[in-house]
Design an enzyme around this catalytic site. Structure first.
Site, PDB file in Angstrom:
ATOM      1  CB  SER A  86      31.157  39.452  36.900  1.00 56.37           C
ATOM      2  OG  SER A  86      31.737  39.050  35.684  1.00 56.37           O
ATOM      3  CE1 TYR A 100      35.507  42.614  38.063  1.00 56.73           C
ATOM      4  CE2 TYR A 100      34.968  40.656  36.796  1.00 56.73           C
ATOM      5  CZ  TYR A 100      34.648  41.929  37.230  1.00 56.73           C
ATOM      6  OH  TYR A 100      33.449  42.498  36.857  1.00 56.73           O
TER       7      TYR A 100
HETATM    8  P1  NAP Z   1      34.080  51.278  36.112  1.00 57.30           P
HETATM    9  O1  NAP Z   1      33.564  52.059  34.973  1.00 57.30           O
HETATM   10  O2  NAP Z   1      35.532  50.925  36.163  1.00 57.30           O
HETATM   11  O3  NAP Z   1      33.656  52.016  37.456  1.00 57.30           O
HETATM   12  C1  NAP Z   1      34.047  51.473  38.691  1.00 57.30           C
HETATM   13  C2  NAP Z   1      33.660  52.406  39.802  1.00 57.30           C
HETATM   14  O4  NAP Z   1      34.215  51.869  41.027  1.00 57.30           O
HETATM   15  C3  NAP Z   1      34.228  53.808  39.634  1.00 57.30           C
HETATM   16  O5  NAP Z   1      33.320  54.744  40.154  1.00 57.30           O
HETATM   17  C4  NAP Z   1      35.486  53.739  40.490  1.00 57.30           C
HETATM   18  O6  NAP Z   1      35.923  54.963  40.986  1.00 57.30           O
HETATM   19  C5  NAP Z   1      34.996  52.892  41.637  1.00 57.30           C
HETATM   20  N1  NAP Z   1      36.138  52.349  42.393  1.00 57.30           N
HETATM   21  C6  NAP Z   1      37.113  51.561  41.921  1.00 57.30           C
HETATM   22  N2  NAP Z   1      38.007  51.342  42.902  1.00 57.30           N
HETATM   23  C7  NAP Z   1      37.586  51.998  43.996  1.00 57.30           C
HETATM   24  C8  NAP Z   1      38.107  52.160  45.308  1.00 57.30           C
HETATM   25  N3  NAP Z   1      39.265  51.616  45.705  1.00 57.30           N
HETATM   26  N4  NAP Z   1      37.405  52.916  46.189  1.00 57.30           N
HETATM   27  C9  NAP Z   1      36.240  53.510  45.799  1.00 57.30           C
HETATM   28  N5  NAP Z   1      35.713  53.401  44.577  1.00 57.30           N
HETATM   29  C10 NAP Z   1      36.385  52.654  43.681  1.00 57.30           C
HETATM   30  O7  NAP Z   1      33.327  49.868  36.239  1.00 57.30           O
HETATM   31  P2  NAP Z   1      31.862  49.418  35.754  1.00 57.30           P
HETATM   32  O8  NAP Z   1      32.016  48.699  34.497  1.00 57.30           O
HETATM   33  O9  NAP Z   1      30.909  50.557  35.884  1.00 57.30           O
HETATM   34  O10 NAP Z   1      31.556  48.306  36.863  1.00 57.30           O
HETATM   35  C11 NAP Z   1      30.588  48.470  37.885  1.00 57.30           C
HETATM   36  C12 NAP Z   1      30.328  47.114  38.491  1.00 57.30           C
HETATM   37  O11 NAP Z   1      29.785  46.240  37.494  1.00 57.30           O
HETATM   38  C13 NAP Z   1      31.574  46.409  39.011  1.00 57.30           C
HETATM   39  O12 NAP Z   1      31.249  45.705  40.197  1.00 57.30           O
HETATM   40  C14 NAP Z   1      31.929  45.430  37.914  1.00 57.30           C
HETATM   41  O13 NAP Z   1      32.651  44.329  38.401  1.00 57.30           O
HETATM   42  C15 NAP Z   1      30.547  45.039  37.445  1.00 57.30           C
HETATM   43  N6  NAP Z   1      30.491  44.507  36.087  1.00 57.30           N
HETATM   44  C16 NAP Z   1      30.752  45.299  35.013  1.00 57.30           C
HETATM   45  C17 NAP Z   1      30.654  44.787  33.735  1.00 57.30           C
HETATM   46  C18 NAP Z   1      30.922  45.609  32.499  1.00 57.30           C
HETATM   47  O14 NAP Z   1      30.894  45.053  31.387  1.00 57.30           O
HETATM   48  N7  NAP Z   1      31.165  46.897  32.617  1.00 57.30           N
HETATM   49  C19 NAP Z   1      30.306  43.424  33.544  1.00 57.30           C
HETATM   50  C20 NAP Z   1      30.059  42.638  34.668  1.00 57.30           C
HETATM   51  C21 NAP Z   1      30.151  43.193  35.932  1.00 57.30           C
HETATM   52  P3  NAP Z   1      36.988  55.903  40.179  1.00 57.30           P
HETATM   53  O15 NAP Z   1      36.130  56.813  39.396  1.00 57.30           O
HETATM   54  O16 NAP Z   1      37.743  56.577  41.269  1.00 57.30           O
HETATM   55  O17 NAP Z   1      37.846  54.984  39.353  1.00 57.30           O
END
Ligand code: NAP
Length: 252
Positions: free
Chosen positions: A153, A166
């Protein structure tokens, strides 16, 4: 890298594990990898959500995926070794891992940060990618062209005020990518890189920025060229680097 055009069969015959494949970026990455021929192992904690992704992949006529349920906050050495055994028994190979799952935790000053929340975030975001990679390395070493991608990130590049565990977990991810890439460079062909998705329209983004209009935020689909590039054969020889999936703009 947004201009990268992946061949339609780029991932043919490859087996790739995606963590957090049930939602957000991980879900779209799983669908995209499958659409390019990969057999995708969908890892997540909620079976019903993984089932829906599985059904979508099968309905589209892509290679039949597999589901592995694991709560990464409780993923220890034992669970990860068991998981590696299941992958080996079922597929006999593993060509890629996308460490995508993460949780946001609290956005609050360090002075007030709850230590239990800190531990939880660190387990999911940093410890799980470590123990999972450790357990999967023997299988990855057998692949002729394995790729490990971890998710960082912008706050992993420069920790920002109030982003707590985070930010620190993502700083750790950046370090782990550099360290593991160096360790593997002379002993295997496995490449290890990081992707910073940038501001992306998901549940996590909405939690971090509840007042933001999601219409102006990039959809996960737009990031996929970089994911395909790093997990597919065109990135052979590229390792130890941290990539932006979109031009950095707002905090993410
Ligand atoms: P998201 O929509 O919250 O999805 C997160 C995923 O991780 C979901 O499938 C969730 O499963 C799973 N997860 C969370 N806790 C878990 C656990 N204890 N065991 C197994 N699975 C778990 O997040 P996202 O935005 O797609 O983020 C994906 C990645 O991109 C992350 O590493 C995040 O830090 C990074 N990122 C995102 C952004 C952004 O703007 N979105 C920006 C920078 C970096 P559930 O369905 O069970 O909740």
């Amino acid at each position: 890298m947004q201009s990268y055009e992946a061949a339609s069969d780029l991932m043919k015959d490859r087996v790739v594990l995606v963590t957090g494949a049930s939602d957000g970026i991980g879900r779209v990455a799983a669908l995209t990898l499958a659409a390019h021929g990969a057999t995708v192992i969908l890892l997540g904690r909620v079976l019903e959500k993984l089932d829906a992704v599985y059904d979508e992949i099968v309905a589209a006529g892509h290679p039949t995926p597999a589901i592995l349920t694991l709560d990464l906050s409780m993923a220890g050495e034992h669970e990860c070794r068991q998981l590696a055994e299941v992958v080996e028994t079922t597929f006999g190979r593993l060509d890629g891992v996308l460490h995508n799952a993460a949780v946001l935790g609290d956005i609050t000053p360090l002075e007030m940060y709850d230590p239990d929340t800190w531990d939880f975030v660190m387990k999911v975001n940093l410890r799980a990618p470590f123990v999972l990679t450790q357990a999967l390395l023997p299988l990855l070493k057998q692949s002729p062209d394995a790729s490990v991608v971890m998710t960082t990130s912008s706050v992993g590049r420069r920790a920002r005020a109030f982003w707590g565990a985070y930010a620190i977990s993502k700083c750790g991810i950046e370090g782990m990518v550099q360290m593991l890439a160096d360790e593997l460079a002379n002993v295997s062909s496995i490449r290890v890189n990081a992707i910073n998705p940038g501001a992306t329209r998901t549940n996590m983004r909405a939690s971090a920025y509840p007042g933001e209009n999601p219409d102006g935020v990039t959809r996960p689909e737009a990031l996929m060229p970089l994911y395909l590039y790093l997990l597919g054969p065109d990135s052979q020889g590229i390792t130890g680097q941290s990539f932006d999936a979109q031009p950095p703009k707002a905090a993410s």
